[in-house]
Design a protein around this motif. Structure first.
Motif, PDB file in Angstrom:
ATOM      1  N   ASN A  33       0.848  -1.189   0.000  1.00 27.90           N
ATOM      2  CA  ASN A  33       0.000   0.000   0.000  1.00 27.90           C
ATOM      3  C   ASN A  33       0.884   1.239   0.000  1.00 27.90           C
ATOM      4  OD1 ASN A  33       0.560   0.873   2.759  1.00 27.90           O
ATOM      5  ND2 ASN A  33      -0.703  -0.840   3.422  1.00 27.90           N
ATOM      6  N   GLU A  53      -5.325   7.670   5.738  1.00 25.17           N
ATOM      7  CA  GLU A  53      -5.041   7.909   4.327  1.00 25.17           C
ATOM      8  C   GLU A  53      -4.054   9.072   4.153  1.00 25.17           C
ATOM      9  OE1 GLU A  53      -6.021   6.296   1.475  1.00 25.17           O
ATOM     10  OE2 GLU A  53      -6.921   4.795   2.787  1.00 25.17           O
ATOM     11  N   ASP A 102      -2.963   2.869  -5.871  1.00 27.40           N
ATOM     12  CA  ASP A 102      -3.338   2.368  -4.551  1.00 27.40           C
ATOM     13  C   ASP A 102      -4.790   2.729  -4.227  1.00 27.40           C
ATOM     14  OD1 ASP A 102      -2.493   1.208  -1.875  1.00 27.40           O
ATOM     15  OD2 ASP A 102      -3.069   3.220  -1.230  1.00 27.40           O
ATOM     16  N   GLN A 103      -5.165   3.963  -4.525  1.00 25.54           N
ATOM     17  CA  GLN A 103      -6.527   4.410  -4.245  1.00 25.54           C
ATOM     18  C   GLN A 103      -7.553   3.620  -5.063  1.00 25.54           C
ATOM     19  OE1 GLN A 103      -7.410   6.849  -1.862  1.00 25.54           O
ATOM     20  NE2 GLN A 103      -5.300   6.353  -1.349  1.00 25.54           N
ATOM     21  N   LYS A 140      -7.889  -0.008  -3.734  1.00 27.44           N
ATOM     22  CA  LYS A 140      -8.677  -0.087  -2.495  1.00 27.44           C
ATOM     23  C   LYS A 140     -10.167   0.005  -2.777  1.00 27.44           C
ATOM     24  CE  LYS A 140      -5.206   1.845   0.606  1.00 27.44           C
ATOM     25  NZ  LYS A 140      -4.814   3.040   1.361  1.00 27.44           N
ATOM     26  N   LYS A 141     -10.559   0.940  -3.639  1.00 25.60           N
ATOM     27  CA  LYS A 141     -11.977   1.089  -3.976  1.00 25.60           C
ATOM     28  C   LYS A 141     -12.500  -0.142  -4.714  1.00 25.60           C
ATOM     29  CE  LYS A 141     -13.223   5.248  -2.648  1.00 25.60           C
ATOM     30  NZ  LYS A 141     -14.259   5.487  -1.683  1.00 25.60           N
ATOM     31  N   TYR A 164     -11.376  -3.157  -4.591  1.00 26.27           N
ATOM     32  CA  TYR A 164     -11.452  -4.277  -3.646  1.00 26.27           C
ATOM     33  C   TYR A 164     -12.660  -4.127  -2.725  1.00 26.27           C
ATOM     34  CZ  TYR A 164     -10.322  -7.464   0.122  1.00 26.27           C
ATOM     35  OH  TYR A 164     -10.395  -8.465   1.061  1.00 26.27           O
TER      36      TYR A 164
END
Length: 108
Positions: free
Chosen positions: A4, A43, A70-71, A74-75, A77
């Motif tokens: 991350n 964050e 990375d952002q 995450k969304k 996922y």
């Protein structure tokens, strides 16, 4: 690529021999907040990307790839999205670029 963005920052910091306090000062955030970012509990604020690039003499475009990748991950996922989402997003970015380019053209 780190797991991350926080781990990416920790790696940069430790490889450059900086403490949390030293890097925090360069980024304009306190060491406690930076610690939480590195451990994934908070964050990273995208407004600090330029400061991070300057602190480590990084290419800002490559840094944005790492951060926004990375952002997006995450969304995707969190909402259990398929990788097709990335294809659609790329098409939308190209559309937006095309629209903005046309708006910049003047006809006489």
């Amino acid at each position: 690529m780190e797991a991350n963005f926080g781990e990416y920052i920790r790696k940069l910091r430790t490889e450059n021999g900086l403490t949390l306090t030293q890097l925090g000062a360069k980024l304009g955030i306190d060491s406690g907040a930076l610690s939480k970012i590195e451990t994934g509990k908070k964050e990273f604020d995208e407004k600090c990307l330029d400061n991070l690039a300057n602190a480590f003499n990084l290419n800002i475009d490559k840094l944005k790839v790492e951060y926004f990748g990375d952002q997006f991950a995450k969304k995707m996922y969190a909402y259990n999205c398929s990788t097709e989402t990335l294809i659609v997003a790329e098409e939308k970015v190209n559309y937006l670029k095309n629209i903005n380019a046309k708006q910049g053209e003047l006809e006489f």
